[in-house]
Design a protein around this motif. Structure first.
Motif, PDB file in Angstrom:
ATOM      1  N   LYS A   8      39.185   1.619   8.714  1.00  0.00           N
ATOM      2  CA  LYS A   8      40.119   2.690   9.070  1.00  0.00           C
ATOM      3  C   LYS A   8      40.558   3.494   7.847  1.00  0.00           C
ATOM      4  O   LYS A   8      40.893   4.681   7.946  1.00  0.00           O
ATOM      5  CB  LYS A   8      41.349   2.083   9.753  1.00  0.00           C
ATOM      6  CG  LYS A   8      42.234   3.099  10.488  1.00  0.00           C
ATOM      7  CD  LYS A   8      41.594   3.602  11.753  1.00  0.00           C
ATOM      8  CE  LYS A   8      42.543   4.495  12.537  1.00  0.00           C
ATOM      9  NZ  LYS A   8      41.878   5.103  13.706  1.00  0.00           N
ATOM     10  N   SER A  35      36.944   3.318  16.167  1.00  0.00           N
ATOM     11  CA  SER A  35      37.756   2.592  17.137  1.00  0.00           C
ATOM     12  C   SER A  35      37.560   1.087  17.011  1.00  0.00           C
ATOM     13  O   SER A  35      36.549   0.623  16.480  1.00  0.00           O
ATOM     14  CB  SER A  35      37.389   3.026  18.562  1.00  0.00           C
ATOM     15  OG  SER A  35      36.090   2.564  18.897  1.00  0.00           O
ATOM     16  N   LYS A  72      38.470   8.033  12.549  1.00  0.00           N
ATOM     17  CA  LYS A  72      38.013   8.189  13.930  1.00  0.00           C
ATOM     18  C   LYS A  72      37.433   6.901  14.529  1.00  0.00           C
ATOM     19  O   LYS A  72      37.215   6.834  15.737  1.00  0.00           O
ATOM     20  CB  LYS A  72      36.958   9.295  14.012  1.00  0.00           C
ATOM     21  CG  LYS A  72      37.511  10.682  13.682  1.00  0.00           C
ATOM     22  CD  LYS A  72      36.419  11.738  13.807  1.00  0.00           C
ATOM     23  CE  LYS A  72      36.972  13.122  13.485  1.00  0.00           C
ATOM     24  NZ  LYS A  72      35.909  14.165  13.594  1.00  0.00           N
ATOM     25  N   PHE A 115      38.426  -3.677  11.202  1.00  0.00           N
ATOM     26  CA  PHE A 115      38.955  -2.389  11.660  1.00  0.00           C
ATOM     27  C   PHE A 115      39.935  -1.823  10.627  1.00  0.00           C
ATOM     28  O   PHE A 115      39.886  -0.645  10.289  1.00  0.00           O
ATOM     29  CB  PHE A 115      39.651  -2.566  13.009  1.00  0.00           C
ATOM     30  CG  PHE A 115      40.324  -1.310  13.524  1.00  0.00           C
ATOM     31  CD1 PHE A 115      39.554  -0.237  13.962  1.00  0.00           C
ATOM     32  CD2 PHE A 115      41.703  -1.215  13.575  1.00  0.00           C
ATOM     33  CE1 PHE A 115      40.167   0.925  14.438  1.00  0.00           C
ATOM     34  CE2 PHE A 115      42.324  -0.062  14.044  1.00  0.00           C
ATOM     35  CZ  PHE A 115      41.551   1.004  14.477  1.00  0.00           C
ATOM     36  N   GLU A 127      34.367  -0.088  18.704  1.00  0.00           N
ATOM     37  CA  GLU A 127      33.156   0.118  17.908  1.00  0.00           C
ATOM     38  C   GLU A 127      32.978  -1.006  16.886  1.00  0.00           C
ATOM     39  O   GLU A 127      31.879  -1.537  16.703  1.00  0.00           O
ATOM     40  CB  GLU A 127      33.235   1.447  17.156  1.00  0.00           C
ATOM     41  CG  GLU A 127      33.060   2.691  17.989  1.00  0.00           C
ATOM     42  CD  GLU A 127      33.208   3.949  17.151  1.00  0.00           C
ATOM     43  OE1 GLU A 127      32.190   4.462  16.667  1.00  0.00           O
ATOM     44  OE2 GLU A 127      34.356   4.402  16.963  1.00  0.00           O
TER      45      GLU A 127
END
Length: 220
Positions: A152, A159, A157, A148, A162
């Motif tokens: 990022k 998450s 956007k 993540f 996801e």
């Protein structure tokens, strides 16, 4: 311990997505002056090419692209996107694609006496006779946090949910695919990056193992 110019050392590093294997393999390669290769990056590049050019004959197209591939050129392309990650696990199941990349990796290892290759089938398929085999693992939650943070940077956007779902699916596909699934070799040393406190602790565990092997193999 330092390897002499006449010494050889072959290391295989396997593990699931975001388990820490790339970081560990890359740092250890620099520390012991080993030629480093990320098989995952090769598959990501193959995915990138197929998604971009949509070739009619994927195998012929990839074979041509990998014939004289300059690995340094891959650093100029953004290959760590969620779209490429998801597609990579799909093409990784295709035997003909795997064979092309397998040949590339084996040629790389044969060309260099001191190598470290990381991936998912290195210790079982690519380098079954490696001097040392590491197998990296960690929890899905920890792997998701790592990935993540990585995604990022390029996708504000995205998450955590996801990323976690994508990683879970990726590992499932890798472990259950028919061709060269993600497996721990029986003689592999486990590197649990969830239990090791930080990167230095991981590198110490790997270094200790490598130093013992060098001493055993060369006596100094």
């Amino acid at each position: 311990m330092k390897l002499k110019s006449s010494h050889s050392l072959v290391i295989a590093a396997d593990g699931g997505a975001a388990s820490g294997k790339t970081t560990g393999a890359r740092i250890i390669s620099k520390k012991f002056n080993l030629k480093f290769l990320s098989s995952g990056l090769l598959y990501r590049y193959a995915s990138y090419l197929i998604l971009k050019f949509r070739p009619k004959n994927k195998e012929k197209f990839i074979k041509k692209k990998f014939h004289n591939l300059n690995l340094k050129s891959l650093s100029k392309i953004e290959l760590h996107t969620s779209k490429i990650s998801e597609f990579t696990s799909i093409i990784a199941k295709e035997k003909k694609i795997r064979n092309i990349l397998m040949i590339f990796q084996k040629k790389f290892a044969k060309k260099n006496k001191r190598v470290c290759i990381e991936g998912r089938d290195i210790g079982t398929v690519i380098l079954p006779k490696a001097d040392i085999k590491f197998f990296f693992k960690c929890s899905l939650n920890l792997a998701s946090k790592r990935r993540f943070k990585e995604f990022k940077m390029n996708n504000k956007k995205i998450s955590m949910a996801e990323v976690k779902k994508s990683l879970k699916l990726r590992n499932f596909r890798d472990k259950t695919r028919k061709n060269s699934p993600l497996l721990k070799s029986s003689d592999a040393i486990i590197v649990d990056t969830g239990k090791l406190r930080n990167v230095p602790a991981m590198i110490k565990k790997m270094s200790d193992t490598i130093n013992k092997k060098i001493k055993l193999k060369y006596g100094s």
